[in-house]
Scaffold this active site. Structure first.
Site, PDB file in Angstrom:
ATOM      1  N   GLU A   1      43.069  38.903  52.629  1.00 22.96           N
ATOM      2  CA  GLU A   1      44.284  39.702  52.463  1.00 22.96           C
ATOM      3  C   GLU A   1      44.867  39.595  51.068  1.00 22.96           C
ATOM      4  OE1 GLU A   1      45.944  35.858  52.382  1.00 22.96           O
ATOM      5  OE2 GLU A   1      44.400  36.638  53.711  1.00 22.96           O
ATOM      6  N   ASP A   2      44.628  38.478  50.376  1.00 21.68           N
ATOM      7  CA  ASP A   2      45.205  38.287  49.045  1.00 21.68           C
ATOM      8  C   ASP A   2      44.713  39.346  48.063  1.00 21.68           C
ATOM      9  OD1 ASP A   2      42.629  37.304  49.163  1.00 21.68           O
ATOM     10  OD2 ASP A   2      43.099  35.344  48.332  1.00 21.68           O
ATOM     11  N   ASN A   3      43.411  39.587  48.070  1.00 22.19           N
ATOM     12  CA  ASN A   3      42.842  40.581  47.159  1.00 22.19           C
ATOM     13  C   ASN A   3      43.268  41.992  47.534  1.00 22.19           C
ATOM     14  OD1 ASN A   3      41.090  40.994  44.845  1.00 22.19           O
ATOM     15  ND2 ASN A   3      39.717  42.036  46.247  1.00 22.19           N
TER      16      ASN A   3
END
Length: 424
Positions: free
Chosen positions: A246-248
């Site tokens: 989810e970070d990217n």
């Protein structure tokens, strides 16, 4: 004539190929040196945090969200680093899914110790997707007091001025996300030393160089600041619950709004402790399997950025064009690559915010060399192994990565493919 024409064409193709190999090698050398330059210039001298000097009424409020599960190494020190931030207006929200989680006792103790700091604990998650971290943070995100959100993993320690310097960067025109370089300290085993070398050398210089060029989003989610109002424009945090990386994806969503990313001169410092060789291999391969459907082009190019493959490419091209022996070229190549990594490693470890006995102590040179060679030699086999599969295990749950970047939970009984078990 046709034979001569074919020979000329073949020679031309080979010449172009050899020059391509040399050009790629030179490009990687330049990129590595650029990462080294950023590392030395940014982390040796940290600027003063201007936002930290603002009065409460003028400062931008920040909600620090720390998702928890279990007791990570140095957890108390990691969480304590949030309470002692040198910043006038912030709150801390701890999120834990289970009321039996052992991390709760540490949180309660710190909240009593720092009773003057605005902090609270939220127990229970919301199932908005497959990603347990997102499920754990949804309520914290929804109830946060302030627009600026700082998502900070439980295994990360930060300097007391990190928040102030990060807000300084976020307030710059056109900036929508501020993130910090992940580094590792305190390896307690040989495999943990390999993990530390990876994060503090190859990964660090590429991460710094790519973000320095700034032509695309490149974000790791250990320590990120962004505005909730910006993320809400694309559906809010819960929209990203279907992605494991989810970070990217969040970084790309903000980037596509025209909001650029910045890095402050702070690091997201993680104490490693003991790691098995199997655990190290699982972590590295897990990263590849998560990224190959999300940043496919970058993942496919990855082997050619590594010292072994890149060095062989440069050596072959240099031999065919300049008649330099392959062995001579590769020895020189590996020596300078090693020195370059060693210099960056020492700078990053010495800048660590975790002030324990061994946190800022670099490995002895022979141990560094042993771990460095192991990391470089293992890189290609681990990459090939990871690319051949889709299954991972994260926080005691097994998942299958899907080509659209999402994932599905799988049953242990039905799983026949080797799993990659790794922690965050």
């Amino acid at each position: 004539m046709e034979v001569e024409s074919s020979l000329v064409s073949m020679k031309t193709i080979l010449l172009v190929l050899n020059y391509t190999l040399v050009v790629w090698y030179c490009f990687m050398v330049a990129l590595s040196l650029f990462g080294q330059y950023i590392g030395q210039s940014r982390y040796r001298h940290k600027p003063e945090a201007k936002s930290s000097k603002l009065p409460f009424a003028e400062a931008e409020g920040v909600s620090i969200i720390r998702p928890l599960k279990g007791v990570d190494l140095e957890l108390e020190a990691n969480l304590r680093s949030s309470f002692i931030q040198n910043y006038p207006k912030f709150e801390i929200i701890f999120s834990v899914a289970s009321p039996e989680d052992p991390a709760i006792a540490i949180v309660d103790s710190l909240m009593q110790e720092f009773h003057n700091v605005d902090s609270r604990l939220i127990i229970g998650d919301h199932q908005v997707g497959i990603n347990p971290k997102i499920n754990n943070m949804v309520e914290s995100y929804r109830t946060a007091k302030y627009n600026i959100i700082w998502v900070l993993d439980s295994n990360v320690h930060v300097d007391k001025d990190t928040l102030g310097r990060s807000v300084d960067q976020l307030m710059l025109p056109g900036i929508g996300l501020v993130h910090h370089l992940p580094i590792a300290v305190q390896p307690a085993t040989y495999a943990a030393e390999i993990e530390q070398i990876f994060l503090d050398t190859n990964h660090a210089k590429m991460y710094l160089a790519i973000n320095g060029v700034g032509i695309a989003s490149c974000v790791m989610g250990k320590s990120n600041l962004y505005r909730r109002s910006d993320l809400d424009k694309v559906g809010g945090l819960e929209k990203f619950g279907k992605y494991m990386a989810e970070d990217n994806i969040i970084g790309e969503a903000l980037w596509h709004q025209g909001l650029r990313h910045r890095m402050s001169s702070d690091t997201a410092c993680q104490a490693l402790g003991p790691i098995s060789l199997k655990g190290y291999c699982a972590r590295r391969a897990r990263w590849v399997r998560l990224r190959k459907y999300i940043v496919t082009a970058a993942t496919l190019v990855e082997p050619f950025t590594e010292s072994v493959v890149c060095g062989i490419m440069g050596a072959v091209g240099a031999r065919n064009i300049f008649q330099i022996p392959i062995s001579t070229f590769f020895c020189v190549h590996w020596t300078w690559w090693f020195v370059n990594d060693c210099l960056l490693y020492r700078t990053l470890v010495s800048s660590s915010s975790l002030h324990t006995l061994d946190a800022q102590k670099p490995l002895k040179i022979w141990r560094f060399l042993r771990a460095w060679v192991s990391r470089e030699v293992l890189a290609l086999p681990l990459y090939l192994y990871a690319m051949a599969g889709t299954k991972i295990s994260w926080r005691d749950q097994e998942y299958k990565c899907i080509s659209d970047g999402t994932a599905i939970a799988v049953s242990k009984e039905l799983d026949t493919q080797p799993l990659l078990t790794a922690t965050a």
